[in-house]
Design a protein around this motif. Structure first.
Motif, PDB file in Angstrom:
ATOM      1  N   MET A 180       0.817  -1.051   0.054  1.00  0.00           N
ATOM      2  CA  MET A 180      -0.193   0.047   0.149  1.00  0.00           C
ATOM      3  C   MET A 180       0.676   1.261  -0.001  1.00  0.00           C
ATOM      4  N   ALA A 181       0.609   2.177  -0.962  1.00  0.00           N
ATOM      5  CA  ALA A 181       1.253   3.471  -0.942  1.00  0.00           C
ATOM      6  C   ALA A 181       0.179   4.503  -0.936  1.00  0.00           C
ATOM      7  N   VAL A 182       0.371   5.574  -0.024  1.00  0.00           N
ATOM      8  CA  VAL A 182      -0.434   6.750  -0.043  1.00  0.00           C
ATOM      9  C   VAL A 182       0.506   7.839  -0.600  1.00  0.00           C
ATOM     10  N   LEU A 183      -0.045   8.215  -1.728  1.00  0.00           N
ATOM     11  CA  LEU A 183       0.604   9.453  -2.410  1.00  0.00           C
ATOM     12  C   LEU A 183       0.084  10.608  -1.848  1.00  0.00           C
ATOM     13  N   VAL A 184       0.893  11.684  -1.267  1.00  0.00           N
ATOM     14  CA  VAL A 184       0.560  12.794  -0.902  1.00  0.00           C
ATOM     15  C   VAL A 184       1.031  13.933  -1.516  1.00  0.00           C
ATOM     16  N   GLY A 185       0.105  14.681  -2.425  1.00  0.00           N
ATOM     17  CA  GLY A 185       0.506  15.989  -3.212  1.00  0.00           C
ATOM     18  C   GLY A 185       0.596  15.473  -4.758  1.00  0.00           C
ATOM     19  N   ARG A 186       0.586  16.369  -5.245  1.00  0.00           N
ATOM     20  CA  ARG A 186       0.834  16.460  -6.857  1.00  0.00           C
ATOM     21  C   ARG A 186       1.861  15.893  -7.367  1.00  0.00           C
ATOM     22  N   LYS A 187       3.248  16.221  -6.678  1.00  0.00           N
ATOM     23  CA  LYS A 187       4.556  15.377  -7.246  1.00  0.00           C
ATOM     24  C   LYS A 187       4.452  13.871  -6.932  1.00  0.00           C
ATOM     25  N   PRO A 226      -1.423  18.439   2.638  1.00  0.00           N
ATOM     26  CA  PRO A 226      -2.017  19.073   3.947  1.00  0.00           C
ATOM     27  C   PRO A 226      -1.611  20.273   4.111  1.00  0.00           C
ATOM     28  N   SER A 227      -1.242  21.138   3.073  1.00  0.00           N
ATOM     29  CA  SER A 227      -0.957  22.430   3.227  1.00  0.00           C
ATOM     30  C   SER A 227      -1.801  23.531   3.284  1.00  0.00           C
ATOM     31  N   HIS A 228      -1.451  24.740   3.853  1.00  0.00           N
ATOM     32  CA  HIS A 228      -2.311  25.892   3.963  1.00  0.00           C
ATOM     33  C   HIS A 228      -2.934  26.261   2.724  1.00  0.00           C
ATOM     34  N   GLN A 229      -2.094  26.044   1.488  1.00  0.00           N
ATOM     35  CA  GLN A 229      -2.384  26.407   0.057  1.00  0.00           C
ATOM     36  C   GLN A 229      -3.584  25.740  -0.300  1.00  0.00           C
ATOM     37  N   VAL A 230      -3.472  24.304   0.172  1.00  0.00           N
ATOM     38  CA  VAL A 230      -4.554  23.345  -0.482  1.00  0.00           C
ATOM     39  C   VAL A 230      -5.755  23.856   0.493  1.00  0.00           C
ATOM     40  N   ARG A 231      -5.596  24.251   1.697  1.00  0.00           N
ATOM     41  CA  ARG A 231      -6.897  24.380   2.463  1.00  0.00           C
ATOM     42  C   ARG A 231      -7.330  25.691   1.881  1.00  0.00           C
ATOM     43  N   ALA A 241     -11.212  15.956   2.385  1.00  0.00           N
ATOM     44  CA  ALA A 241     -11.132  14.567   1.999  1.00  0.00           C
ATOM     45  C   ALA A 241      -9.979  13.881   2.494  1.00  0.00           C
ATOM     46  N   ILE A 242      -8.974  14.734   2.989  1.00  0.00           N
ATOM     47  CA  ILE A 242      -7.677  14.319   3.555  1.00  0.00           C
ATOM     48  C   ILE A 242      -7.818  13.134   4.684  1.00  0.00           C
ATOM     49  N   PRO A 243      -8.451  13.451   5.688  1.00  0.00           N
ATOM     50  CA  PRO A 243      -8.751  12.516   6.679  1.00  0.00           C
ATOM     51  C   PRO A 243      -9.362  11.226   6.110  1.00  0.00           C
ATOM     52  N   ALA A 278      -7.684   7.300   6.522  1.00  0.00           N
ATOM     53  CA  ALA A 278      -8.421   6.535   7.456  1.00  0.00           C
ATOM     54  C   ALA A 278      -8.488   5.283   6.276  1.00  0.00           C
ATOM     55  N   ASP A 279      -8.691   5.491   5.041  1.00  0.00           N
ATOM     56  CA  ASP A 279      -8.959   4.394   4.244  1.00  0.00           C
ATOM     57  C   ASP A 279      -7.690   3.634   4.195  1.00  0.00           C
ATOM     58  N   ALA A 280      -6.457   4.144   4.163  1.00  0.00           N
ATOM     59  CA  ALA A 280      -5.032   3.648   4.265  1.00  0.00           C
ATOM     60  C   ALA A 280      -4.900   2.788   5.726  1.00  0.00           C
ATOM     61  N   ALA A 281      -5.380   3.621   6.700  1.00  0.00           N
ATOM     62  CA  ALA A 281      -5.331   2.680   7.986  1.00  0.00           C
ATOM     63  C   ALA A 281      -5.972   1.483   8.066  1.00  0.00           C
ATOM     64  N   ARG A 282      -7.125   1.384   7.498  1.00  0.00           N
ATOM     65  CA  ARG A 282      -8.069   0.286   7.327  1.00  0.00           C
ATOM     66  C   ARG A 282      -7.630  -0.655   6.658  1.00  0.00           C
TER      67      ARG A 282
END
Length: 57
Positions: free
Chosen positions: A1-8, A29-34, A43-45, A49-53
């Protein structure tokens, strides 16, 4: 399982999927995205959470 965080991070998705690794993607999870994309921020949490499950099942 990989969680890709961000566009890059999304750039490695094809290589991971080619190896059969399940992939989830989350906005960074940056202030810019927020500020610019509150729906993506909200949607981030859920994605994490899906990854944790996935990892605990």
């Amino acid at each position: 399982m990989a969680v890709l965080v961000g566009r890059k991070a999304e750039s490695v998705r094809p290589a991971l999927e080619a190896r059969g690794i399940p992939v989830l993607a989350s906005s960074h999870p940056s202030h810019q995205v927020r500020a610019a994309f509150p729906d993506r921020w909200a949607a981030i949490p859920r994605v994490w959470a899906d990854a944790a499950r996935y990892l605990t099942d």
